[in-house]
Design a protein around this motif. Structure first.
Motif, mmCIF file in Angstrom:
data_model
loop_
_atom_site.group_PDB
_atom_site.id
_atom_site.type_symbol
_atom_site.label_atom_id
_atom_site.label_comp_id
_atom_site.label_asym_id
_atom_site.label_seq_id
_atom_site.Cartn_x
_atom_site.Cartn_y
_atom_site.Cartn_z
ATOM 1 N N ARG A 58 72.103 46.968 3.357
ATOM 2 C CA ARG A 58 73.069 46.416 4.291
ATOM 3 C C ARG A 58 74.445 46.279 3.635
ATOM 4 O O ARG A 58 75.251 47.161 3.706
ATOM 5 N N VAL A 189 77.720 53.685 16.720
ATOM 6 C CA VAL A 189 76.567 53.149 15.994
ATOM 7 C C VAL A 189 75.272 53.634 16.638
ATOM 8 O O VAL A 189 75.073 53.504 17.850
ATOM 9 N N TYR A 190 74.393 54.172 15.785
ATOM 10 C CA TYR A 190 73.056 54.594 16.191
ATOM 11 C C TYR A 190 72.026 53.721 15.474
ATOM 12 O O TYR A 190 72.176 53.429 14.277
ATOM 13 N N LEU A 191 70.982 53.349 16.191
ATOM 14 C CA LEU A 191 69.874 52.595 15.623
ATOM 15 C C LEU A 191 68.592 53.367 15.897
ATOM 16 O O LEU A 191 68.257 53.633 17.053
ATOM 17 N N SER A 196 73.523 53.065 20.165
ATOM 18 C CA SER A 196 73.480 51.636 20.474
ATOM 19 C C SER A 196 74.771 51.176 21.121
ATOM 20 O O SER A 196 74.776 50.638 22.225
ATOM 21 N N TYR A 254 69.641 53.513 10.737
ATOM 22 C CA TYR A 254 70.967 53.298 11.324
ATOM 23 C C TYR A 254 71.866 54.447 10.904
ATOM 24 O O TYR A 254 71.602 55.155 9.924
ATOM 25 N N ARG A 256 76.375 55.286 11.356
ATOM 26 C CA ARG A 256 77.653 55.030 12.018
ATOM 27 C C ARG A 256 78.540 56.243 11.838
ATOM 28 O O ARG A 256 78.782 56.691 10.705
ATOM 29 N N LEU A 279 77.766 47.368 11.098
ATOM 30 C CA LEU A 279 77.252 47.884 12.369
ATOM 31 C C LEU A 279 77.835 47.154 13.568
ATOM 32 O O LEU A 279 77.548 47.524 14.710
ATOM 33 N N ALA A 291 68.771 46.138 16.636
ATOM 34 C CA ALA A 291 68.617 46.471 15.221
ATOM 35 C C ALA A 291 67.324 45.891 14.668
ATOM 36 O O ALA A 291 66.596 46.547 13.909
ATOM 37 N N ARG A 294 64.234 47.948 15.577
ATOM 38 C CA ARG A 294 64.067 49.158 14.774
ATOM 39 C C ARG A 294 63.567 48.819 13.375
ATOM 40 O O ARG A 294 62.689 49.498 12.822
#
Length: 303
Positions: A58, A189-191, A196, A254, A256, A279, A291, A294
């Motif tokens: 993160r 942003v993809y999760l 997302s 994730y 971005r 994110l 999030a 996932r």
């Protein structure tokens, strides 16, 4: 781990303590999913990473200055538990040379020139049409050490490149796309491989401003509705990146995708963030919950 809740560690950094605004809502959402989760600094030697079912990178935002140590730590953790995103993807993504690979894969990308240590630097060759350029290190996060240089600023640009080279860092030079001043930068942003949300990031690099200092640059953020062209460009980027490793977009917990508008309005890839991106979960309804879903699914799959 039979009979116990899945356990997750969110890898952060001591330098980033209290700075990740997504951390608290994400931890709360994971708890609601029945996951035992906490944040832990990657550079804290007391952490027993093997006790987690899943380690999710993160806010490891200080890795550019300690890249070798970070990659050694990453390999160690991957040897005792599961890390996401996958280690081979992260190794590729920490160096913006990945833009060359994505360009070759057919992703429309901001024109990029790499200036390796020992390579001569000439601003007129790099400035498209005599406009300003951005000079930044190939290994960086949060826009640190990024500098906007005007067309008549060759001495300034050369001095910045020399500073990067003195630290054995490769410089990356791109044209400054003026469309960002009006339209902003699209952060998509993809999760788990699924779109997302998207955020508009206001222009960061001011004319005549100094290089970005600190752990990351302050940002002006607002929710964004993507155009069809932006959605297509972002989808294409994630699919291409996953394909380079024989994976599906769903294998990336994730992603971005940061896009800038070209002079003709075409969205161009500026950066693909697969290592430690903000994110902006707090800026979209249900973001932390999506999030957490996932992450929880990935943790349970390996518990």
């Amino acid at each position: 781990m039979s009979g116990e809740r899945a356990r997750v560690l969110l890898a952060s950094a001591r330098a980033a303590e209290g700075l990740d605004e997504d951390e608290v809502p994400l931890l709360a959402a994971l708890a609601a999913q029945g996951v035992q989760a906490r944040a832990a600094a990657w550079d804290d030697p007391s952490v027993t990473w093997e006790e987690a079912d899943l380690v999710v990178l993160r806010s490891t935002w200080d890795y550019p200055e300690r890249l070798a140590d970070f990659l050694d730590w990453l390999e160690h953790v991957a040897g005792v538990t599961t890390v996401r995103n996958p280690v081979d993807v992260v190794r590729w993504n920490v160096d913006k040379r990945y833009l060359v690979d994505l360009t070759a894969a057919g992703v429309p990308t901001v024109p990029t020139r790499l200036v390796e240590p020992g390579t001569a630097f000439e601003l007129p060759e790099l400035a498209d049409g005599g406009g300003p350029v951005v000079v930044k290190p190939a290994v960086a996060a949060g826009s640190r050490d990024a500098l906007r240089v005007e067309a008549d600023g060759e001495a300034v640009a050369r001095a910045h490149v020399e500073r990067l080279h003195a630290d054995d860092r490769t410089a990356l030079v791109q044209p400054y796309l003026a469309g960002v001043d009006a339209a902003g930068e699209a952060a998509v942003v993809y999760l788990g491989g699924h779109l997302s949300h998207a955020i508009t990031k206001g222009a960061i690099l001011a004319e005549g401003g100094p290089p970005v200092d600190g752990l990351f640059a302050p940002e002006r953020l607002t929710p964004r509705t993507l155009t069809p062209a932006e959605r297509h460009a972002a989808d294409r980027t994630v699919e291409a990146a996953a394909g380079l490793f024989g994976r599906r977009p769903e294998d990336l917990i994730y992603a971005r995708v940061d896009l800038l508008p070209a002079d003709d309005g075409e969205p161009l890839l500026l950066e693909l963030e697969l290592t430690e991106p903000s994110l902006f979960l707090r800026l979209t309804a249900g973001g932390p919950a999506r999030a957490a879903e996932r992450i929880a699914a990935a943790a349970r799959a390996v518990a």
